[in-house]
Design a protein around this motif. Structure first.
Motif, short mmCIF file in Angstrom:
data_model
loop_
_atom_site.label_atom_id
_atom_site.label_comp_id
_atom_site.label_asym_id
_atom_site.label_seq_id
_atom_site.Cartn_x
_atom_site.Cartn_y
_atom_site.Cartn_z
N THR A 131 0.87 -1.18 0.00
CA THR A 131 0.00 0.00 0.00
C THR A 131 0.90 1.23 0.00
O THR A 131 2.09 1.13 0.30
CB THR A 131 -0.86 0.06 1.27
OG1 THR A 131 0.01 0.21 2.39
CG2 THR A 131 -1.70 -1.18 1.43
N GLN A 132 0.31 2.32 -0.31
CA GLN A 132 1.10 3.54 -0.37
C GLN A 132 1.66 3.91 1.00
O GLN A 132 2.78 4.42 1.11
CB GLN A 132 0.22 4.67 -0.92
CG GLN A 132 0.98 5.65 -1.78
CD GLN A 132 1.76 4.93 -2.89
OE1 GLN A 132 1.29 3.99 -3.49
NE2 GLN A 132 2.99 5.38 -3.13
N GLU A 133 0.88 3.60 2.03
CA GLU A 133 1.33 3.96 3.38
C GLU A 133 2.58 3.18 3.75
O GLU A 133 3.45 3.65 4.48
CB GLU A 133 0.26 3.66 4.43
CG GLU A 133 -1.06 4.40 4.23
CD GLU A 133 -1.95 3.67 3.23
OE1 GLU A 133 -2.37 2.55 3.52
OE2 GLU A 133 -2.19 4.23 2.13
N GLU A 134 2.64 1.96 3.28
CA GLU A 134 3.80 1.14 3.62
C GLU A 134 5.07 1.65 2.95
O GLU A 134 6.16 1.44 3.44
CB GLU A 134 3.57 -0.30 3.15
CG GLU A 134 2.63 -1.09 4.01
CD GLU A 134 2.41 -2.48 3.43
OE1 GLU A 134 1.49 -3.16 3.86
OE2 GLU A 134 3.19 -2.87 2.52
N GLN A 135 4.88 2.32 1.84
CA GLN A 135 6.03 2.64 1.00
C GLN A 135 7.16 3.31 1.76
O GLN A 135 8.31 2.86 1.73
CB GLN A 135 5.58 3.54 -0.16
CG GLN A 135 6.74 3.96 -1.04
CD GLN A 135 6.26 4.64 -2.31
OE1 GLN A 135 5.06 4.75 -2.57
NE2 GLN A 135 7.20 5.11 -3.09
N GLU A 136 6.84 4.38 2.47
CA GLU A 136 7.89 5.16 3.11
C GLU A 136 8.63 4.32 4.16
O GLU A 136 9.85 4.32 4.25
CB GLU A 136 7.31 6.43 3.73
CG GLU A 136 8.36 7.45 4.12
CD GLU A 136 9.33 7.74 2.97
OE1 GLU A 136 10.51 8.00 3.25
OE2 GLU A 136 8.94 7.68 1.77
N GLN A 137 7.84 3.56 4.89
CA GLN A 137 8.41 2.74 5.95
C GLN A 137 9.31 1.64 5.38
O GLN A 137 10.40 1.38 5.88
CB GLN A 137 7.24 2.13 6.72
CG GLN A 137 7.60 1.46 7.99
CD GLN A 137 6.51 0.47 8.36
OE1 GLN A 137 5.40 0.49 7.81
NE2 GLN A 137 6.84 -0.43 9.27
N VAL A 138 8.86 1.04 4.32
CA VAL A 138 9.66 0.00 3.68
C VAL A 138 10.95 0.61 3.14
O VAL A 138 12.03 0.04 3.30
CB VAL A 138 8.87 -0.68 2.55
CG1 VAL A 138 9.78 -1.60 1.74
CG2 VAL A 138 7.71 -1.47 3.13
N TYR A 139 10.83 1.75 2.54
CA TYR A 139 12.02 2.41 2.02
C TYR A 139 13.02 2.68 3.14
O TYR A 139 14.22 2.49 2.98
CB TYR A 139 11.64 3.74 1.34
CG TYR A 139 11.10 3.59 -0.05
CD1 TYR A 139 10.92 2.33 -0.63
CD2 TYR A 139 10.75 4.70 -0.80
CE1 TYR A 139 10.41 2.20 -1.90
CE2 TYR A 139 10.24 4.57 -2.10
CZ TYR A 139 10.07 3.32 -2.63
OH TYR A 139 9.57 3.19 -3.90
N GLN A 140 12.52 3.14 4.27
CA GLN A 140 13.44 3.45 5.35
C GLN A 140 14.20 2.20 5.81
O GLN A 140 15.40 2.26 6.08
CB GLN A 140 12.71 4.10 6.53
CG GLN A 140 12.27 5.54 6.25
CD GLN A 140 13.21 6.28 5.31
OE1 GLN A 140 14.42 6.33 5.52
NE2 GLN A 140 12.68 6.84 4.22
N ARG A 141 13.50 1.10 5.85
CA ARG A 141 14.19 -0.13 6.25
C ARG A 141 15.22 -0.53 5.21
O ARG A 141 16.32 -0.97 5.54
CB ARG A 141 13.18 -1.26 6.47
CG ARG A 141 12.50 -1.18 7.82
CD ARG A 141 11.75 -2.46 8.14
NE ARG A 141 10.48 -2.54 7.45
CZ ARG A 141 10.16 -3.49 6.59
NH1 ARG A 141 11.00 -4.48 6.34
NH2 ARG A 141 9.00 -3.48 5.98
N ALA A 142 14.86 -0.34 3.97
CA ALA A 142 15.76 -0.77 2.90
C ALA A 142 16.95 0.16 2.76
O ALA A 142 18.04 -0.27 2.38
CB ALA A 142 14.99 -0.85 1.59
N LEU A 143 16.73 1.42 3.06
CA LEU A 143 17.80 2.39 2.85
C LEU A 143 18.62 2.65 4.11
O LEU A 143 19.53 3.46 4.11
CB LEU A 143 17.21 3.72 2.34
CG LEU A 143 16.37 3.62 1.07
CD1 LEU A 143 15.96 5.01 0.60
CD2 LEU A 143 17.13 2.90 -0.04
N GLY A 144 18.25 1.98 5.18
CA GLY A 144 18.98 2.15 6.43
C GLY A 144 20.45 1.76 6.26
O GLY A 144 20.82 1.02 5.37
N THR A 145 21.24 2.26 7.16
CA THR A 145 22.68 2.09 7.07
C THR A 145 23.16 0.83 7.79
O THR A 145 22.56 0.41 8.76
CB THR A 145 23.37 3.30 7.74
OG1 THR A 145 22.70 4.47 7.31
CG2 THR A 145 24.83 3.37 7.37
#
Lengths: 346, 346
Positions: free
Chosen positions: B106-120
DNA sequence: TTGAAAGCGCTAACAC
DNA sequence: GTGTTAGCGCTTTCAA
């Protein structure tokens, strides 16, 4: 953009490392004043906590592994797995877990993939699709005391948590449906008998037939291997024995069976009726649309994740089990329609 | 079985921590005598290194993330992704990398998923399927200087590495094939025009028609969204305009189009010819079997992994690009067979 | 070849 | 509410 550490953020904000850590993890425990100051620095610098350090210090990763222990060509060919992974993935997102995928494509890869998946300190737990009766994975996971949830009934239920659907009842429903519709020579195409899923569906079929005083003919039982092609082959094997109905243990195999029937210039359900199992998206677009047993694959995936998270929080005992019900979905391949007037369904 | 640390193994073996670490990572740098002694202890105790600690200390995880930036329902429904993931997964296994899967539903998940994926600190790099022209992911990845390989041409190629197939040439081949077979009203069903893949395939279609002095009719160009259903709908939209051939930008949509043609009681290729794009497994079992443009999806996945690993080892500059060729696969839907005697193919 | 020691960057218990 | 401090378990210089 240089990578900052907690330490440096703390320095910039004029607070201690612990305070910054709290702002990141438990903002409510920090005074508004400091919290805002720290958040400002974080925003300005684009600080991101190092996940490895976090995992090491907290002993928790929020990563779960999904091990798919099946022929890899199947995994991404059979929509069953696609649907399952979707359910698992959604649930992971909902609970803020990351999903790591472990699949092996050849036998040589297997051991190596297992070692990565069973390694210590990275994954919080595992979801495993292992319904093979001899899978070496289960004892290994048990020995290392890795929190795990199985999808599908493991052969040895001892101390394992799992989600499953009631395959016996589903297959029983399918075969009973055919019996009640008046079919006389009801065959079945099973999955490989090394799989508990196949065993259970076979059992349901047998149960329905014997309960209704139908003879169980060996010639009317053929093994497939879950692939579409095997459904095709199995059906061709069945044709000489003149079945008038077939319960196929998976929709994917049913599609192959349908093709074989068409190629033999027989009609469905006129000459041979079919009932599948799974209710995958392809069932509805099959020609004719497939009567099948719906199992909640998606939900099974979600439940597996939630069960695992529960296990992580409350410990492994007692093991959890969930058995979801199945449902008969009547479409065009069973011939229920021709019995439509006053049949047993009404 | 208690979890041991390096330290304890070292003590048991009577050597230093460093030596045990070497045995695990570079066995050849340790004398045979110590090596054997340490290996014995490891075997007896079942010692396993903690992966988080290892990642933290070595700054390398051997984990890569796969971000699928598309409508999630598509991802596991369209076999394209299944094939792609298979290729990626195989390559990961071959190079001893673990694959983490990032999908949002869902669109709401997008930002959260991105943060997990782009985390350091956790992932060594990313493989991203992003052919959308406005995907916010690309700038974010660039800003954080995360090693990444895109599958499919990004809209802005600057400084990004990617693998792709020559979509323009493939579509050109498909449409030219139809032109040469003598079709006069050649339509196309495209993907969404926010996707570079769709744009390129559309371009190839236009190029083939104009080069051969065929008029390009707006009524013969309909947009789908990559789903099978959209292919069905698009075809129904097309029918009143009497196309005699259609180039459908993906096999999955082509299957929907075929259904629409069947339902209109038209024959394939007699009334309408079809050429698809992808050559997914479903193309061959379509009815009739689908003439299509084969793209090496599997290989693309493999190359993406290998390109990423190369980037990890040699640094991000210069960006790498690979464009794989496509191939025309002639089956039954294009009608090439009826021109079989002395046609241009021979 | 081997060992000592200094991190890797964070969390969490404890003290203030 | 905040800071201090002691790890988490490993890799990797650097000396020996």
């Amino acid at each position: 953009m240089k990578k900052l550490t907690l330490e440096e953020v703390a320095k910039l904000a004029g607070v201690s490392r612990a305070t910054v850590s709290r702002v990141v993890n438990n903002p409510e425990r920090v005074s508004l004043k400091y919290r805002e100051r720290v958040l400002k620095v974080i925003k300005e610098t684009g600080y991101q906590p190092n996940q490895a350090a976090r995992i090491l210090a907290s002993q928790r990763s929020n990563i779960i592994g999904l091990i798919i222990s099946s022929r890899a060509d199947l995994i991404f060919t059979d929509p069953y797995f696609a649907v399952l992974i979707t359910g698992i993935s959604r649930a992971c997102n909902a609970h803020n877990y990351t999903l790591a995928l472990f699949v092996f494509h050849t036998q040589e890869e297997q051991e190596q993939v297992y070692q990565r998946a069973l390694g210590t300190g990275l994954l919080d737990g595992l979801i495993v699709t292992a319904d093979k009766i001899t899978d070496p994975l289960i004892p290994q996971i048990a020995a290392r005391e890795i929190p795990a949830v199985y999808v599908g009934r493991p052969f040895d239920k001892t101390n394992t948590s799992f989600v499953n659907v009631d395959n016996v009842a589903g297959a029983y429903m399918a075969a009973s449906h055919l019996v009640r519709l008046g079919y006389q020579r009801i065959a079945t195409i099973t999955g490989p008998m090394s799989s508990t899923t196949s065993i259970d569906r076979h059992e349901g079929y047998i149960k329905a037939l014997t309960e209704r005083a139908h003879a169980v003919e060996d010639d009317l039982i053929v093994c497939g291997d879950f692939t579409r092609d095997s459904g095709y082959t199995a059906m061709r094997q069945l044709l000489p024995h003149k079945p008038d109905a077939v319960f196929v243990a998976t929709d994917t195999m049913a599609l192959g069976a349908i093709q074989a029937i068409h190629e033999a210039n027989l009609t469905i359900p006129g000459d041979i009726a079919i009932v599948g199992f799974d209710d995958l998206p392809s069932a509805i677009i099959a020609d004719p649309p497939l009567t099948t047993i719906r199992q909640p694959v998606n939900q099974n995936g979600r439940l597996a994740v939630e069960m695992l998270i529960d296990l992580l929080e409350t410990g492994p005992d007692p093991p959890h089990h969930t058995i979801l019900p199945t449902e008969l979905i009547i479409r065009a391949t069973c011939g229920a329609i021709k019995f439509n007037s006053g049949n047993y369904l009404s």
